[in-house]
Design a protein around this motif. Structure first.
Motif, mmCIF file in Angstrom:
data_model
loop_
_atom_site.group_PDB
_atom_site.id
_atom_site.type_symbol
_atom_site.label_atom_id
_atom_site.label_comp_id
_atom_site.label_asym_id
_atom_site.label_seq_id
_atom_site.Cartn_x
_atom_site.Cartn_y
_atom_site.Cartn_z
ATOM 1 N N VAL A 1 104.246 61.365 67.260
ATOM 2 C CA VAL A 1 104.356 60.215 66.372
ATOM 3 C C VAL A 1 105.436 60.460 65.330
ATOM 4 C CG1 VAL A 1 103.135 58.855 64.636
ATOM 5 C CG2 VAL A 1 101.952 59.543 66.746
ATOM 6 N N GLU A 2 105.496 61.665 64.795
ATOM 7 C CA GLU A 2 106.473 61.974 63.747
ATOM 8 C C GLU A 2 107.897 61.833 64.261
ATOM 9 O OE1 GLU A 2 108.306 62.578 60.391
ATOM 10 O OE2 GLU A 2 106.132 62.270 60.587
ATOM 11 N N GLU A 3 108.150 62.235 65.509
ATOM 12 C CA GLU A 3 109.487 62.071 66.082
ATOM 13 C C GLU A 3 109.894 60.608 66.122
ATOM 14 O OE1 GLU A 3 110.781 64.955 69.451
ATOM 15 O OE2 GLU A 3 108.679 64.432 69.772
ATOM 16 N N VAL A 4 108.963 59.749 66.554
ATOM 17 C CA VAL A 4 109.267 58.320 66.630
ATOM 18 C C VAL A 4 109.546 57.760 65.239
ATOM 19 C CG1 VAL A 4 108.426 56.050 67.329
ATOM 20 C CG2 VAL A 4 107.855 58.060 68.705
ATOM 21 N N LYS A 5 108.720 58.119 64.287
ATOM 22 C CA LYS A 5 108.908 57.605 62.926
ATOM 23 C C LYS A 5 110.226 58.072 62.331
ATOM 24 C CE LYS A 5 104.043 56.940 61.720
ATOM 25 N NZ LYS A 5 102.942 57.313 60.803
ATOM 26 N N ARG A 6 110.601 59.334 62.617
ATOM 27 C CA ARG A 6 111.854 59.862 62.108
ATOM 28 C C ARG A 6 113.039 59.096 62.698
ATOM 29 N NH1 ARG A 6 111.877 64.999 64.178
ATOM 30 N NH2 ARG A 6 110.190 65.533 62.745
ATOM 31 N N TRP A 7 112.938 58.770 63.982
ATOM 32 C CA TRP A 7 113.987 57.987 64.641
ATOM 33 C C TRP A 7 114.023 56.559 64.120
ATOM 34 C CZ3 TRP A 7 113.136 53.594 67.642
ATOM 35 C CH2 TRP A 7 114.246 53.089 68.317
ATOM 36 N N ARG A 8 112.843 56.019 63.809
ATOM 37 C CA ARG A 8 112.736 54.606 63.433
ATOM 38 C C ARG A 8 113.278 54.313 62.030
ATOM 39 N NH1 ARG A 8 112.969 49.924 62.733
ATOM 40 N NH2 ARG A 8 111.493 48.271 63.298
ATOM 41 N N ARG A 9 113.167 55.246 61.120
ATOM 42 C CA ARG A 9 113.503 54.970 59.716
ATOM 43 C C ARG A 9 114.911 54.412 59.518
ATOM 44 N NH1 ARG A 9 110.951 60.283 58.775
ATOM 45 N NH2 ARG A 9 108.729 59.890 58.389
ATOM 46 N N PRO A 10 115.944 55.015 60.091
ATOM 47 C CA PRO A 10 117.298 54.493 59.842
ATOM 48 C C PRO A 10 117.517 53.079 60.377
ATOM 49 C CG PRO A 10 117.367 56.706 60.792
ATOM 50 C CD PRO A 10 115.969 56.231 60.919
ATOM 51 N N GLN A 11 116.691 52.660 61.360
ATOM 52 C CA GLN A 11 116.884 51.338 61.939
ATOM 53 C C GLN A 11 116.586 50.223 60.936
ATOM 54 O OE1 GLN A 11 118.312 52.032 64.609
ATOM 55 N NE2 GLN A 11 117.508 54.120 64.831
ATOM 56 N N TYR A 12 115.710 50.521 59.963
ATOM 57 C CA TYR A 12 115.402 49.509 58.950
ATOM 58 C C TYR A 12 116.640 49.158 58.143
ATOM 59 C CZ TYR A 12 110.416 50.372 59.740
ATOM 60 O OH TYR A 12 109.166 50.492 60.302
ATOM 61 N N THR A 13 117.317 50.172 57.655
ATOM 62 C CA THR A 13 118.468 49.932 56.788
ATOM 63 C C THR A 13 119.622 49.290 57.536
ATOM 64 O OG1 THR A 13 119.232 52.195 57.170
ATOM 65 C CG2 THR A 13 117.849 51.817 55.239
ATOM 66 N N CYS A 14 119.671 49.511 58.855
ATOM 67 C CA CYS A 14 120.741 48.918 59.674
ATOM 68 C C CYS A 14 120.352 47.546 60.217
ATOM 69 C CB CYS A 14 121.079 49.851 60.838
ATOM 70 S SG CYS A 14 121.738 51.451 60.330
ATOM 71 N N HIS A 15 119.123 47.128 59.920
ATOM 72 C CA HIS A 15 118.628 45.819 60.369
ATOM 73 C C HIS A 15 118.699 45.677 61.890
ATOM 74 C CE1 HIS A 15 118.470 44.610 56.169
ATOM 75 N NE2 HIS A 15 119.725 45.006 56.027
ATOM 76 N N ARG A 16 118.346 46.737 62.591
ATOM 77 C CA ARG A 16 118.338 46.704 64.047
ATOM 78 C C ARG A 16 117.048 46.070 64.568
ATOM 79 N NH1 ARG A 16 123.611 47.186 64.739
ATOM 80 N NH2 ARG A 16 124.427 49.234 64.166
ATOM 81 N N VAL A 17 117.157 45.299 65.641
ATOM 82 C CA VAL A 17 115.989 44.691 66.279
ATOM 83 C C VAL A 17 115.440 45.682 67.299
ATOM 84 C CG1 VAL A 17 115.146 42.788 67.710
ATOM 85 C CG2 VAL A 17 116.871 42.357 65.944
#
Length: 365
Positions: free
Chosen positions: A44-60
């Motif tokens: 789960v931590e790996e996924v969350k770590r990967w997911r965080r930058p996508q918020y700031t880039c507004h990725r779908v």
């Protein structure tokens, strides 16, 4: 846009030594699908770590939940997700909570190497990357221990009633509890903007849509058309259990539903006409098979044939022209009674196989 077209309801390079190395390392280095750029996450931590930058880039972000054993149906969902999203995560996890105590969990078909090769080939075909595969263990998904498969098991569950108590839920009382619970976990972990399901599992899609709506999950549920074999049988990971003889007869499920839909297209919208057509074909096929010798016949049981509202799964007497309806069915293909020498009886010795399917009767008004 119609539900039958698509409705928004609201390998070999990866071997055990590499996996053991990854598990033992304090900071996990993501694996990659062979010849592709897809990352593999185990925690789960790996996924969350990967997911965080996508918020700031507004990725779908799109999520395609699977239990592995990938086939064309899964690939159609992944392809749809790739077209609509900047990043796509494919989860591959055989969730024990959606199997009953005596169902086929232990024999469920799984081939990790093959699945990875299929994803790599799809990525090459699409000329666009599949960002990640999330393949957790049960310990990762149930950190406080798996609560069990019995109806009275204690644990943290998501239960959507009364929708989950009908049809499939009536025959498999813990199924939708397990599906809703694991899907909520996956939605919380990946936090996708869109999640993709197939129409074959229409009741499952409706349960997830209700869960998303009721619990205010900020994810859009996308339902894509059922992918079928040339003879109409819906693609399913469990089809490998059938073997040659049962596979030929299994198409009766599609044929019965197609017959029911044809009644509607011919102008008959009443329950008697629509279900009568489907039940008649199922019964005549059963009678034909019973008349054959044991070394030739195929036995199957009809669980249900349903004519229901397409949003609530409530049984109806006639099609509401403003809402349409769903005609659906489930049958159990019983094991081959008497196999001939060398006969292909199916994967893992050809156990009983439960098949489901449905067709949408589109609104006419």
């Amino acid at each position: 846009m119609s539900l039958s077209m698509r409705r928004v309801l609201g390998s070999r390079a990866l071997r055990p030594p590499l996996v053991r190395t990854l598990v033992s390392m304090p900071k996990l280095i993501p694996e990659a699908v062979p010849t592709g750029s897809t990352q593999i996450f185990r925690t789960v931590e790996e996924v969350k770590r990967w997911r965080r930058p996508q918020y700031t880039c507004h990725r779908v972000i799109g999520l395609v939940p699977t239990m592995g054993a990938l086939h064309e149906g899964h690939l159609s969902l992944i392809s749809a997700a790739v077209k609509e999203c900047d990043h796509v995560v494919v989860s591959m996890y055989v969730n024990p909570a959606q199997f009953g105590p005596h169902e086929d969990l232990d024999s469920y078909p799984a081939n990790w190497d093959s699945d990875l090769e299929i994803l790599a080939a799809l990525e090459k075909k699409l000329a666009k990357k599949i960002s990640a595969v999330f393949a957790p263990t049960t310990k990762e998904m149930y950190p406080f221990g798996f609560p069990g498969q019995e109806v009275d098991s204690k644990g943290s569950f998501v239960i959507i009633t009364p929708l989950s108590e009908r049809l499939e839920g009536k025959s498999r009382p813990t199924f939708f509890r397990g599906v809703a619970t694991v899907c909520m976990k996956l939605l919380n972990i990946v936090q996708p903007d869109k999640v993709f399901f197939g129409q074959k599992d229409i009741q499952q899609s409706l349960v997830i849509q209700r869960m998303v709506d009721d619990l205010m999950v900020p994810t859009k549920v996308i339902v894509c058309p059922t992918v079928r074999e040339p003879d109409g049988l819906a693609r399913s990971s469990r089809n490998v259990y059938l073997g040659t003889r049962r596979r030929k007869v299994a198409k009766v499920l599609h044929d019965a539903l197609a017959s029911a839909k044809q009644q509607y297209l011919n102008g008959r919208a009443d329950r008697s006409s629509i279900l009568g057509s489907a039940n008649g074909l199922l019964e005549s096929t059963q009678a034909t098979q019973v008349s054959l010798p044991a070394e030739e016949r195929v036995r199957f049981e009809v669980d249900y044939v349903s004519f229901a509202d397409r949003f609530t799964m409530d049984e109806v007497e006639e099609v509401d022209p403003s809402r349409g309806a769903i005609v659906s069915a489930a049958i159990k293909m019983l094991p081959v009674e008497l196999a001939t020498p060398g006969e292909d009886v199916g994967y893992n010795g050809g156990p009983a196989v439960r098949l489901i399917d449905n067709m949408i009767l589109e609104p006419s008004g």
